[in-house]
Design an enzyme around this catalytic site. Structure first.
Site, PDB file in Angstrom:
ATOM      1  N   GLY A  28       0.708  -1.372  -0.311  1.00  0.00           N
ATOM      2  CA  GLY A  28      -0.154  -0.167  -0.432  1.00  0.00           C
ATOM      3  C   GLY A  28       0.620   1.623   0.498  1.00  0.00           C
TER       4      GLY A  28
ATOM      5  CD  GLN B  58       3.587   5.546   2.964  1.00  0.00           C
ATOM      6  OE1 GLN B  58       3.183   5.183   2.484  1.00  0.00           O
ATOM      7  NE2 GLN B  58       4.690   4.822   3.366  1.00  0.00           N
TER       8      GLN B  58
ATOM      9  CB  CYS C 255       5.957   1.696   7.053  1.00  0.00           C
ATOM     10  SG  CYS C 255       5.349   2.961   6.484  1.00  0.00           S
ATOM     11  CG  LEU C 256       6.422   0.590   0.209  1.00  0.00           C
ATOM     12  CD1 LEU C 256       5.869   0.952  -0.334  1.00  0.00           C
ATOM     13  CD2 LEU C 256       7.491  -0.324   0.216  1.00  0.00           C
TER      14      LEU C 256
ATOM     15  CG  HIS D 299       0.418   0.534   6.976  1.00  0.00           C
ATOM     16  ND1 HIS D 299       1.433  -0.113   8.248  1.00  0.00           N
ATOM     17  CD2 HIS D 299       0.895   1.666   6.254  1.00  0.00           C
ATOM     18  CE1 HIS D 299       2.313   0.928   7.679  1.00  0.00           C
ATOM     19  NE2 HIS D 299       2.344   1.580   6.327  1.00  0.00           N
ATOM     20  CD  GLU D 300      -0.824   2.143   3.316  1.00  0.00           C
ATOM     21  OE1 GLU D 300      -0.404   3.623   3.041  1.00  0.00           O
ATOM     22  OE2 GLU D 300       0.535   0.910   3.405  1.00  0.00           O
TER      23      GLU D 300
ATOM     24  CG  HIS E 103       0.880   6.400   6.022  1.00  0.00           C
ATOM     25  ND1 HIS E 103       2.026   6.443   5.929  1.00  0.00           N
ATOM     26  CD2 HIS E 103       0.876   5.097   5.498  1.00  0.00           C
ATOM     27  CE1 HIS E 103       2.534   5.241   6.901  1.00  0.00           C
ATOM     28  NE2 HIS E 103       2.536   4.761   6.138  1.00  0.00           N
TER      29      HIS E 103
HETATM   30 NI    NI Z   1       3.333   2.960   5.172  1.00  0.00          NI
END
Ligand code: NI
Length: 171
Positions: free
Chosen positions: A46, A51, A89-90, A131-132, A135
């Site tokens: 995701g 981000q 997480c990216l 999670h998204e 953010h």
């Molecule tokens: Ni993340």
């Protein structure tokens, strides 16, 4: 195709609250397309607009290859049960932790055509949705970890399957 730069290392923008989208403009469509390319390149589960440095309530989730769910102004409207799984997480490369998330959630959002829809996800999809959406409110998974996991533990032993799952647990 355009790849966007994913902000990392706890860039302060990751702690800011994203603003709702009130109109779907060509710029938003381009952002969605570019986010999709960026997510595929990063092989994540995701990606939220924050981000890539854009403070709008937009996120993509893809836990099944090729099935990208685009979410504009997403809201969790129902949650059931709980699960404790490894998450990453990216934007926080090399950090992994076990988080507690609902086992199942229903999310209401808008699609790129401005239509409202709901999506219900269980397991990994539920986690990715949570999670998204976190953010978009400036929250990171490290805020809700039960315990952190080091790379050695992530890669050790039985864990080929776990590692694979974890690598898709990046958002
Ligand atoms: Ni993340």
């Amino acid at each position: 195709m355009a790849l966007l730069n994913i902000v990392t290392d706890e860039d302060p923008i990751l702690r800011r609250i994203s603003r709702p989208v009130d109109q779907i403009t060509p710029r938003i469509i381009t952002l969605l397309d570019d986010m999709r390319d960026t997510l595929h390149k990063a092989e994540g589960a995701g990606l939220a607009a924050v981000q890539v440095g854009v403070l709008r309530r937009i996120a993509l989730v893809e836990v099944e290859e090729g099935n990208t769910i685009e979410l504009i102004n997403p809201e969790i409207i129902e949650r059931f049960g709980s699960q404790n799984e490894v998450e990453g997480c990216l934007s926080l490369p090399h950090q992994w932790g076990v988080t507690e998330r609902p086992m199942k959630v229903t999310v209401r959002a808008m699609n790129r055509h401005g239509e409202s829809f709901t999506v219900t996800g269980e397991g990994l999809l539920a986690r990715a949705l949570c999670h998204e959406i976190d953010h978009l409110d400036g929250k990171l998974f490290i805020d809700c970890t039960i315990r952190m996991i080091d790379e050695e533990e992530l890669q050790s032993g039985s864990k080929r399957s776990r590692r694979r799952r974890s690598s898709r647990g990046n958002g």
